[in-house]
Design an enzyme around this catalytic site. Structure first.
Site, short mmCIF file in Angstrom:
data_model
loop_
_atom_site.label_atom_id
_atom_site.label_comp_id
_atom_site.label_asym_id
_atom_site.label_seq_id
_atom_site.Cartn_x
_atom_site.Cartn_y
_atom_site.Cartn_z
N GLU A 13 0.67 -0.59 -0.32
CA GLU A 13 0.34 0.33 0.06
C GLU A 13 0.92 1.44 0.42
O GLU A 13 0.36 2.33 -0.22
CB GLU A 13 -1.33 -0.54 1.05
N ASP A 201 -11.94 -6.50 -2.53
CA ASP A 201 -13.33 -8.31 -2.37
C ASP A 201 -14.27 -7.77 -2.20
O ASP A 201 -14.95 -6.26 -1.90
CB ASP A 201 -12.06 -8.83 -1.70
N1 SAH Z 1 -2.09 -10.31 2.96
C1 SAH Z 1 -2.25 -10.50 4.31
C2 SAH Z 1 -3.22 -10.55 5.10
C3 SAH Z 1 -3.94 -9.20 4.50
S1 SAH Z 1 -5.35 -9.03 5.97
C4 SAH Z 1 -1.73 -12.07 4.74
O1 SAH Z 1 -1.63 -12.72 3.56
O2 SAH Z 1 -0.29 -11.80 5.11
C5 SAH Z 1 -6.19 -7.50 4.74
C6 SAH Z 1 -6.08 -6.17 4.95
O3 SAH Z 1 -6.74 -5.72 3.77
C7 SAH Z 1 -5.86 -4.85 5.60
O4 SAH Z 1 -4.94 -4.45 6.05
C8 SAH Z 1 -7.25 -4.96 5.86
O5 SAH Z 1 -7.50 -3.41 6.20
C9 SAH Z 1 -8.00 -4.41 4.89
N2 SAH Z 1 -8.66 -5.49 3.75
C10 SAH Z 1 -9.12 -5.62 2.64
N3 SAH Z 1 -10.33 -7.03 2.88
C11 SAH Z 1 -10.67 -6.65 3.64
C12 SAH Z 1 -12.23 -7.37 4.32
N4 SAH Z 1 -12.48 -7.84 3.23
N5 SAH Z 1 -11.89 -7.46 5.90
C13 SAH Z 1 -11.37 -6.88 6.91
N6 SAH Z 1 -9.59 -6.06 6.23
C14 SAH Z 1 -9.53 -6.30 4.73
#
Ligand code: SAH
Length: 233
Positions: A13, A201
Site C-alpha cells: 500500500e 474484495d
Molecule cells: N495479505 C495479508 C493479509 C491481509 S489482511 C497476508 O496474507 O498476510 C487484509 C488487509 O486488507 C488489512 O490490512 C485490511 O485493512 C484490508 N482488507 C481488505 N479486505 C478486507 C476484508 N474483507 N476484511 C477486513 N480487512 C480487509
C-alpha cells in the site's frame, strides 16, 4: 507548514509512494520504519504500520509525538459492504467506527468505547472533499464514494459476518482492519485525517479468491489518489 503522515498497513500500500519520495531521514520506532522527506516537494512521513488496530493506533501516536504531523492520510484496500461499490472503486471516509467493540452491557451503543464520548470519528471535511476531487482527476474511470468505513481485527470473508456488520451498522460502505484506529488516534491528538480505501474484495465468501487477485491494483488506485491529494492540502 504542512507535514503529512501517510500510513499503509501493508508494504504493497505504500511501496509506490516510497519509491517516488526524496528521503531525508529514517527512523525505526516500535518496529516500524518511518521515512521522512519530500513527495512532490511536500513534506511527508510515510510508514507501513502493520495490520490491525493496535499497530495502526501506535503508528499515529508516533507520527504525532516524534514528527508532529499536521495531517494523517491512510491509504489502502478494503472489503466492500455495498453491492453498488465494486472491486477497484474507491471509498473516502466521511467517518469511521469499530464494528467489533461491544460494551452494550453498560448501555453503550454497539461500537462505542466506554467513557470515550463518541461512537464514530469524523474525517476532516476539507480533506474528504479534496480527496474526491483528486480521485476524479487522477482516476477518472474509477467510481469514488464518500461514506462510513468500519474497522475491526477481522478479515471479513464470511457472508454471515458481513450481514451482521451491516445489520449492526446499516449503510456502512466498506470494512477493513485499521481505519477506525487511525481515526481514533488522530482524533485524540486533534489531527485532521482521512481514510482512503480501494476495494479489493466483497467481504464475503469470494474474498479469499478476490483479495489476492485485486490487492495490488486496488492499492495502486488509492496511492495514486494520495499522491495528488497531498499537493492540494
Ligand atoms: N495479505 C495479508 C493479509 C491481509 S489482511 C497476508 O496474507 O498476510 C487484509 C488487509 O486488507 C488489512 O490490512 C485490511 O485493512 C484490508 N482488507 C481488505 N479486505 C478486507 C476484508 N474483507 N476484511 C477486513 N480487512 C480487509
Amino acid at each position: 507548514m504542512n507535514k503529512i503522515g501517510i500510513i499503509g498497513a501493508m508494504e504493497i500500500e505504500v511501496e509506490t509512494l516510497k519509491s517516488h519520495m526524496q528521503i531525508t531521514n529514517t527512523l525505526e520506532r516500535a518496529s516500524m520504519n518511518f521515512l521522512e522527506g519530500l513527495l512532490h516537494d511536500i513534506p511527508v512521513v510515510i510508514v507501513r504500520s502493520g495490520i490491525g488496530k493496535v499497530n495502526a493506533g501506535m503508528c499515529v501516536q508516533i507520527l504525532a509525538d516524534v514528527f508532529q504531523v499536521t495531517h494523517v492520510i491512510n491509504t489502502g484496500v478494503a472489503g466492500s459492504l455495498n453491492a453498488v461499490i465494486d472491486i477497484g472503486d474507491i471509498v473516502i471516509s466521511t467517518d469511521t467506527l469499530y464494528h467489533d467493540v461491544d460494551a452494550t452491557g453498560f448501555g453503550y451503543p454497539l461500537g462505542e468505547i466506554p467513557q470515550l464520548g463518541t461512537l464514530n470519528f469524523t474525517a476532516d471535511a476539507a480533506m474528504v472533499a479534496q480527496a474526491k476531487a483528486s480521485c476524479e482527476i487522477v482516476n477518472p474511470d474509477i467510481k469514488v464514494f464518500e461514506g462510513r468505513i468500519v474497522s475491526g481485527d477481522q478479515f471479513v470473508s464470511n457472508p454471515h459476518v458481513k450481514d451482521t456488520i451491516l445489520k449492526n451498522f446499516p449503510g456502512s460502505f466498506c470494512t477493513e482492519m485499521e481505519g477506525a484506529a487511525i481515526a481514533h488516534a488522530a482524533w485524540l491528538n486533534h489531527i485532521p485525517f482521512v481514510i482512503i480505501r480501494a476495494i479489493s474484495d466483497k467481504a464475503d465468501d469470494s474474498a479469499h479468491m478476490d483479495y489476492p487477485a485485486f490487492e495490488k491494483a486496488a492499492a495502486e488506485h488509492s496511492a495514486r489518489l494520495v499522491e495528488h491529494l497531498i499537493q492540494q492540502l
